[in-house]
Design a protein around this motif. Structure first.
Motif, PDB file in Angstrom:
ATOM      1  N   UNK A   1       0.882  -1.132   0.133  1.00 51.40           N
ATOM      2  CA  UNK A   1      -0.006  -0.025  -0.100  1.00 51.40           C
ATOM      3  C   UNK A   1       0.876   1.031  -0.194  1.00 51.40           C
ATOM      4  N   UNK A   2       2.004   1.089   0.696  1.00 51.29           N
ATOM      5  CA  UNK A   2       2.714   2.196   0.796  1.00 51.29           C
ATOM      6  C   UNK A   2       3.384   2.592  -0.335  1.00 51.29           C
ATOM      7  N   UNK A   3       3.749   1.658  -1.287  1.00 51.98           N
ATOM      8  CA  UNK A   3       4.510   1.959  -2.550  1.00 51.98           C
ATOM      9  C   UNK A   3       3.469   2.432  -3.589  1.00 51.98           C
ATOM     10  N   UNK A   4       2.248   1.891  -3.566  1.00 50.25           N
ATOM     11  CA  UNK A   4       1.293   2.410  -4.205  1.00 50.25           C
ATOM     12  C   UNK A   4       1.080   3.732  -3.980  1.00 50.25           C
ATOM     13  N   UNK A   5       0.743   4.242  -2.708  1.00 47.64           N
ATOM     14  CA  UNK A   5       0.672   5.850  -2.444  1.00 47.64           C
ATOM     15  C   UNK A   5       1.918   6.560  -2.950  1.00 47.64           C
ATOM     16  N   UNK A   6       2.889   6.101  -2.817  1.00 55.18           N
ATOM     17  CA  UNK A   6       4.084   6.894  -3.158  1.00 55.18           C
ATOM     18  C   UNK A   6       4.145   7.012  -4.572  1.00 55.18           C
ATOM     19  N   UNK A   7       3.743   6.005  -5.351  1.00 57.00           N
ATOM     20  CA  UNK A   7       3.814   6.016  -6.776  1.00 57.00           C
ATOM     21  C   UNK A   7       2.936   7.007  -7.376  1.00 57.00           C
ATOM     22  N   UNK A   8       1.787   6.964  -6.604  1.00 57.94           N
ATOM     23  CA  UNK A   8       0.950   8.281  -7.058  1.00 57.94           C
ATOM     24  C   UNK A   8       1.311   9.434  -6.621  1.00 57.94           C
ATOM     25  N   UNK A   9       1.755   9.562  -5.325  1.00 55.10           N
ATOM     26  CA  UNK A   9       2.217  10.704  -4.913  1.00 55.10           C
ATOM     27  C   UNK A   9       3.504  11.414  -5.277  1.00 55.10           C
ATOM     28  N   UNK A  10       4.401  10.550  -5.675  1.00 58.65           N
ATOM     29  CA  UNK A  10       5.673  11.004  -6.001  1.00 58.65           C
ATOM     30  C   UNK A  10       6.105  10.703  -7.361  1.00 58.65           C
ATOM     31  N   UNK A  11       5.375   9.820  -8.002  1.00 53.75           N
ATOM     32  CA  UNK A  11       5.601   9.164  -9.323  1.00 53.75           C
ATOM     33  C   UNK A  11       6.507   8.008  -9.282  1.00 53.75           C
ATOM     34  N   UNK A  12       7.116   7.491  -8.117  1.00 51.97           N
ATOM     35  CA  UNK A  12       7.851   6.343  -8.195  1.00 51.97           C
ATOM     36  C   UNK A  12       7.641   5.511  -6.707  1.00 51.97           C
ATOM     37  N   UNK A  13       7.401   4.325  -6.674  1.00 51.80           N
ATOM     38  CA  UNK A  13       7.149   3.775  -5.445  1.00 51.80           C
ATOM     39  C   UNK A  13       8.207   3.808  -4.536  1.00 51.80           C
ATOM     40  N   UNK A  14       9.428   4.099  -4.773  1.00 50.76           N
ATOM     41  CA  UNK A  14      10.452   4.073  -3.581  1.00 50.76           C
ATOM     42  C   UNK A  14      11.190   5.425  -3.425  1.00 50.76           C
ATOM     43  N   UNK A  15      10.883   6.179  -4.472  1.00 46.87           N
ATOM     44  CA  UNK A  15      11.846   7.535  -4.319  1.00 46.87           C
ATOM     45  C   UNK A  15      10.970   8.535  -4.931  1.00 46.87           C
ATOM     46  N   UNK A  16      11.462   9.973  -4.607  1.00 45.91           N
ATOM     47  CA  UNK A  16      11.001  11.178  -5.070  1.00 45.91           C
ATOM     48  C   UNK A  16      11.640  11.312  -6.713  1.00 45.91           C
ATOM     49  N   UNK A  17      10.606  11.935  -7.447  1.00 40.73           N
ATOM     50  CA  UNK A  17      11.235  11.981  -8.719  1.00 40.73           C
ATOM     51  C   UNK A  17      11.180  13.548  -9.156  1.00 40.73           C
ATOM     52  N   UNK A  18      11.421  14.109 -10.394  1.00 43.39           N
ATOM     53  CA  UNK A  18      11.590  15.221 -10.812  1.00 43.39           C
ATOM     54  C   UNK A  18      10.357  16.171 -10.662  1.00 43.39           C
ATOM     55  N   UNK A  19       9.173  15.355 -10.642  1.00 47.07           N
ATOM     56  CA  UNK A  19       7.948  16.322 -10.222  1.00 47.07           C
ATOM     57  C   UNK A  19       7.681  16.699  -8.811  1.00 47.07           C
ATOM     58  N   UNK A  20       8.503  16.137  -7.883  1.00 45.70           N
ATOM     59  CA  UNK A  20       8.480  16.534  -6.693  1.00 45.70           C
ATOM     60  C   UNK A  20       8.942  17.811  -6.413  1.00 45.70           C
TER      61      UNK A  20
END
Length: 451
Positions: free
Chosen positions: A410-429
């Protein structure tokens, strides 16, 4: 008395958009009331806490979402909530704060008159190099944007709920006038209630005042501020009742092995209309918390006490306002302050409990003390949302139950939506360096010469 009646609202299906969402105080309140929420937060660590707690989140700049991604927000959202950064209003009515307030009034008028976002943004950049001054306008800009959103069929928000430090009350007053008298550019008007409330009068075990605003779209009924459920904490009365003799200032009033005080001993029990304010001991002693002994807390700021005991409270009192400095509070498990336990501090879960978070809330990332201090106390949030939506008085005892943290999936899914990747921040953050506001351009007053 807490109502056990089924929750009914003037809104059939409330759905909260939480701007400047922090680690999730208002979202915890909403979910405890069985209301879905969606938060926007730009601090990475606060987002990590939110993901761990299972809260829907965008790791993003609130202003950028309004400009570039508003249509991606869930169209069912009908409750707008938030607490914009307040630092530039910490002295509202004096100096820089008064100047900022006067400017904000002008921008509110311009927004309600329909001035374009481009013009407003351009002039805000001229007005201040501290973007937080403009962030106070974001809830109003979101309310206007909702009426221009094809994804929402141009439907305005039904309810608006805002909270911040007491010095922001003049800003909420200007909001109230604009929403009630002028209305949004499309003609939508709101009934509004605003004021300053003390959180301990809603069951939060700390003294903390907040300026709040509740607005309902005309036709949904006139809103009222939530009625208090607990007594206010009055430090002068407490100190008069518990003042030690001068020779006894450093002596314990109870030995450290004494049991936690029974509720019946509370001095405010005489009025049966309101519950007694909640003390630190109420929530941190077993079986609710983890502490087995009586304790004193010395904060790093004063609390109108006796000379020599300034900033000190016992476990029979509510905590001083929980801020990012909560990690500096010293906890003595002896009522004799001369007996110092090295490194005795509240854990982050204990600090969260003093904010009325569930005892096992999954604080994550760095600067956790700052996260705790910046959060909306969930118990207070439950009362605000309940009043805004016409719900019965909420049962905040539900916040003492274990919080269901997100699974790794669930955390990975939430972060994938919130940051664009399941494990890390992306350029859109948001970039970490952009999260630190620039220094004020206002010149500091020179100190008087010592000569």
């Amino acid at each position: 008395m807490t109502s056990t009646a089924p929750q009914q609202s003037s809104l059939d299906r409330p759905f909260v958009l939480d701007l400047f969402a922090g680690p999730g105080g208002l979202d915890v309140a909403a979910h405890t009331l069985d209301i879905p929420s969606f938060g926007i937060e730009w601090d990475k660590s606060a987002c990590l806490t939110r993901y761990a707690a299972g809260l829907d989140t965008l790791h993003a700049d609130v202003s950028a979402v309004r400009r570039d991604a508003f249509e991606s927000l869930p169209p069912e959202i009908n409750v707008l909530a938030g607490g914009p950064p307040c630092q530039t209003y910490s002295v509202a009515g004096h100096g820089a704060g008064r100047e900022a307030l006067e400017e904000v009034e002008k921008y509110i008028d311009r927004l309600m008159a329909g001035d374009s976002d481009e013009e407003i943004d351009r002039d805000l950049r001229k007005f201040s190099n501290d973007q937080r001054t403009g962030l106070i306008l974001e809830p109003l800009r979101y309310a206007i944007q909702a009426t221009r959103s094809p994804n929402r069929a141009n439907r305005p928000y039904d309810v608006i709920v805002l909270e911040q430090v007491p010095t922001v009350e003049p800003v909420w007053e200007q909001y109230a006038k604009a929403l009630r008298d002028k209305g949004l550019p499309d003609g939508t008007k709101y009934e509004v209630a605003f004021g300053v409330l003390a959180t301990e009068t809603y069951g939060v075990p700390q003294t903390r005042s907040r300026a709040v605003l509740i607005a309902r779209r005309v036709g949904l009924g006139e809103p009222e501020l939530p009625p208090p459920t607990h007594h206010a904490y009055e430090p002068k009365k407490w100190n008069q009742r518990n003042a030690p003799a001068e020779s006894e200032v450093h002596q314990p009033t109870l030995d450290d092995d004494s049991p936690a005080p029974e509720a019946a001993e509370h001095p405010e029990k005489t009025n049966t209309d309101l519950k007694p304010w909640r003390s630190m001991g109420d929530v941190l002693h077993e079986p609710v918390g983890t502490r087995t002994k009586r304790f004193l807390v010395r904060s790093n700021y004063g609390s109108s006490g006796h000379p020599g005991r300034r900033g000190v409270r016992t476990d029979e009192q509510p905590a001083a306002t929980v801020t990012g400095r909560i990690s500096r509070f010293v906890v003595f498990e002896h009522l004799d302050e001369r007996i110092v336990q090295e490194g005795a501090r509240f854990t982050m879960n204990e600090a969260g409990i003093l904010q009325s978070f569930p005892p096992d809330y999954p604080w994550s990332g760095t600067a956790q003390a700052q996260q705790v201090g910046n959060a909306v106390p969930p118990a207070f949030g439950m009362h605000l949302l309940g009043a805004a939506l016409g719900l019965p008085v909420p049962d905040t005892e539900a916040l003492h139950k274990p919080w269901t943290a997100a699974t790794e999936e669930q955390r990975a899914k939430l972060r994938s939506h919130g940051c664009g990747d399941a494990d890390t921040c992306t350029d859109r953050c948001p970039r970490a360096q952009d999260q630190k506001p620039p220094p004020s351009s206002r010149p500091r007053k020179k100190k008087a010469s010592a000569d």
